[in-house]
Design a protein around this motif. Structure first.
Motif, PDB file in Angstrom:
ATOM      1  N   TRP A  80       0.838  -1.202   0.000  1.00 42.38           N
ATOM      2  CA  TRP A  80       0.000   0.000   0.000  1.00 42.38           C
ATOM      3  C   TRP A  80       0.877   1.257   0.000  1.00 42.38           C
ATOM      4  O   TRP A  80       0.601   2.203  -0.736  1.00 42.38           O
ATOM      5  N   LYS A  81       1.895   1.248   0.824  1.00 44.98           N
ATOM      6  CA  LYS A  81       2.774   2.418   0.921  1.00 44.98           C
ATOM      7  C   LYS A  81       3.468   2.672  -0.417  1.00 44.98           C
ATOM      8  O   LYS A  81       3.581   3.821  -0.860  1.00 44.98           O
ATOM      9  N   LEU A  84       0.973   4.317  -2.706  1.00 45.77           N
ATOM     10  CA  LEU A  84       0.724   5.692  -2.269  1.00 45.77           C
ATOM     11  C   LEU A  84       1.887   6.603  -2.653  1.00 45.77           C
ATOM     12  O   LEU A  84       1.682   7.727  -3.133  1.00 45.77           O
ATOM     13  N   GLU A  85       3.108   6.134  -2.461  1.00 42.18           N
ATOM     14  CA  GLU A  85       4.279   6.933  -2.822  1.00 42.18           C
ATOM     15  C   GLU A  85       4.347   7.149  -4.330  1.00 42.18           C
ATOM     16  O   GLU A  85       4.679   8.243  -4.786  1.00 42.18           O
ATOM     17  N   GLN A  90       4.368  10.738  -0.996  1.00 45.40           N
ATOM     18  CA  GLN A  90       5.571  10.309  -0.285  1.00 45.40           C
ATOM     19  C   GLN A  90       5.547  10.733   1.182  1.00 45.40           C
ATOM     20  O   GLN A  90       5.836   9.937   2.061  1.00 45.40           O
ATOM     21  N   ALA A  93       2.176   9.132   3.103  1.00 48.58           N
ATOM     22  CA  ALA A  93       1.878   7.697   3.058  1.00 48.58           C
ATOM     23  C   ALA A  93       1.695   7.086   4.442  1.00 48.58           C
ATOM     24  O   ALA A  93       0.713   6.380   4.696  1.00 48.58           O
ATOM     25  N   ASP A  94       2.629   7.363   5.352  1.00 55.40           N
ATOM     26  CA  ASP A  94       2.526   6.777   6.688  1.00 55.40           C
ATOM     27  C   ASP A  94       1.278   7.252   7.427  1.00 55.40           C
ATOM     28  O   ASP A  94       0.604   6.451   8.077  1.00 55.40           O
TER      29      ASP A  94
END
Length: 180
Positions: A80-81, A84-85, A90, A93-94
């Motif tokens: 997923w991250k 998203l990035e 970037q 994302a977290d």
């Protein structure tokens, strides 16, 4: 129990180790980690394992299952991250992936669309492993993507980066008929 001798430094790092043991998802010190069903399952496995003799076969099996589940979760989160990035999130994302019991759905009207997209992601991509049960956690993430008008683009990218592999995975009756 972690400090059995009289050394005042013996427990140094014990809090960190204990937090890591209880860190069922990704955020240390998250007191909400047993709120979701998948967190509760993992937590219960840890409790049962900790009551067993560490030399027993049952302990080893549970320890392996716990490790496997944690690794699978990390892999899914990493997928997923990554998407998203790639979509330009970037720095966000977290935080987009961070879900606790304090998280809310931004718009209740988005809930059905979020469920639909999450189901589509699980059926039409490999972003989740085959055996993965859909996590409520990712419903919140999809809701956030809808609010950012990025959910459809996320799905499109997931379809490209993690395409469903037809090799033996869930074959429905119509496909079985054409194979025979």
């Amino acid at each position: 129990p972690l400090c059995s001798n009289n050394n005042p430094y013996a427990s140094f790092g014990a809090t960190l180790a204990r937090d890591e043991e209880q860190n069922l998802w990704s955020t240390p010190h998250d007191v909400t980690h047993t709120e979701a069903d998948d967190d509760r399952i993992l937590y219960n496995m840890i409790v049962v394992r900790n009551q067993l003799d560490t030399d027993s076969e049952e302990w080893q099996k549970l320890n392996y299952d716990i490790y496997t589940l944690r690794q699978t979760r990390k892999e899914v989160r990493s997928r997923w991250k990554h998407i998203l990035e790639d979509l330009g999130f970037q720095k966000e994302a977290d935080s987009l992936l961070s879900v606790t019991k304090l998280s809310i759905i931004s718009d209740s009207q988005n809930m059905s669309k979020a469920r639909e997209i999450l189901l589509k992601l699980s059926e039409e991509t490999n972003i989740f492993p085959t055996s993965w049960e859909l996590s409520e956690r990712y419903l919140f993430v999809v809701d956030r993507l809808i609010a950012l008008d990025a959910a459809d683009e996320f799905f499109r990218m997931a379809s490209v980066v993690y395409p469903k592999r037809p090799s033996g995975e869930r074959v429905d009756d119509s496909q079985k008929a054409t194979q025979h």
